[in-house]
Scaffold this active site. Structure first.
Site, PDB file in Angstrom:
ATOM      1  CE  LYS A  13      -2.419  -0.698   4.016  1.00  0.00           C
ATOM      2  NZ  LYS A  13      -2.028  -1.953   4.115  1.00  0.00           N
ATOM      3  NE  ARG A  88      -4.703  -1.320   9.493  1.00  0.00           N
ATOM      4  CZ  ARG A  88      -3.718  -0.691   9.079  1.00  0.00           C
ATOM      5  NH1 ARG A  88      -3.745   0.397   8.449  1.00  0.00           N
ATOM      6  NH2 ARG A  88      -2.558  -1.471   8.950  1.00  0.00           N
ATOM      7  NE  ARG A 122       7.322  -3.623   6.306  1.00  0.00           N
ATOM      8  CZ  ARG A 122       5.967  -3.456   5.732  1.00  0.00           C
ATOM      9  NH1 ARG A 122       5.557  -3.117   4.573  1.00  0.00           N
ATOM     10  NH2 ARG A 122       5.159  -3.809   6.930  1.00  0.00           N
ATOM     11  NE  ARG A 153       6.153  -0.986  10.420  1.00  0.00           N
ATOM     12  CZ  ARG A 153       5.172  -0.847   9.700  1.00  0.00           C
ATOM     13  NH1 ARG A 153       5.417  -0.503   8.641  1.00  0.00           N
ATOM     14  NH2 ARG A 153       4.031  -1.381   9.721  1.00  0.00           N
ATOM     15  NE  ARG A 164       1.194  -5.584  10.910  1.00  0.00           N
ATOM     16  CZ  ARG A 164       2.343  -5.062  10.312  1.00  0.00           C
ATOM     17  NH1 ARG A 164       3.236  -5.422  10.412  1.00  0.00           N
ATOM     18  NH2 ARG A 164       1.981  -4.157   9.304  1.00  0.00           N
TER      19      ARG A 164
END
Ligand code: AMP
Length: 209
Positions: A13, A88, A122, A153, A164
């Site tokens: 996104k 969301r 990531r 992260r 998630r």
């Protein structure tokens, strides 16, 4: 032009929103980035959001709705914006409907296995927020943009990713139906390269690349 980007964690996104921002000169509003910078700066919003963000849980609706309302009322949003990570939940979508006219909702489709591979590789720069992937940078540890040491992260840790995804399917997937009924939903398969995925979006929006 007011655009929403839907899609599970890892669907790109942020990357797609940045490309749309550049092409249409409208700001990308990433609620995840907004919350992370507030957490770093220790603001009231950051204090309210920290525990939720680190655990991969959703920040309470009323907190994030207020923050987004304030952001989209800024002058740079007058000719449109791209919402990346908001709404969301159905409650967030309904609150947004009261203050904004959304023209298009782009739904990025990626299966869970691919999401997990993408997120777990990531790496981000804590200084300038640049994002990298180990499949491209290998074991490079420093940000090529500003030289800071790259980090994983907190909410990209493997233990948090599955939570998630679960929350995404429970709370956010119902938005597909919500926007499909309004005739606003465009679904895009995003298991190709960044260039291919962006080209599909541009073509679905009906504009020239
Ligand atoms: P993201 O970078 O979009 O994956 O967002 C990172 C985290 O920020 C999420 O896991 C949530 O904890 C929080 N967050 C971002 N956007 C929202 C939202 N619209 N509603 C609730 N929590 C959010």
């Amino acid at each position: 032009m007011n655009i929403i980007l839907l899609g599970p964690p890892g669907s790109g996104k942020g990357t797609m929103a940045a490309l749309i921002e550049k092409k249409f000169s409208i700001p990308q509003i990433s609620t995840g980035d907004m919350l992370r910078s507030n957490i770093r700066e220790g603001t009231e919003l950051g204090k309210k959001a920290k525990a939720f963000v680190n655990a991969g849980e959703l920040v309470p609706d009323e907190v994030i709705i207020e923050a987004v309302k304030e952001r989209i009322s800024k002058p740079d949003c007058e000719s449109g914006y791209i919402l990346d990570g908001f709404p969301r939940t159905i409650a967030q979508a309904e609150a947004l409907d009261k203050v904004a006219k959304i023209e298009t909702v782009i739904d990025l489709i990626l299966d869970d296995e691919k999401s997990i591979v993408r997120i777990s590789g990531r790496r981000v720069c804590p200084n300038c927020s640049a994002t990298y992937h180990v499949s491209i940078i290998g074991d490079e540890k420093l940000c090529s943009n500003c030289g800071a040491e790259l980090i994983i992260r907190k909410d990209d840790e493997v233990s948090t990713i599955c939570n998630r995804l679960k929350i995404y399917h429970e709370m956010t997937t119902p938005l597909e139906e919500y926007y499909r009924k309004k005739g606003l939903l465009i679904s895009i398969d995003v298991d190709g390269s960044i260039e291919d995925n962006f080209a599909k979006i541009i073509s679905a929006l009906g504009v020239n690349a």
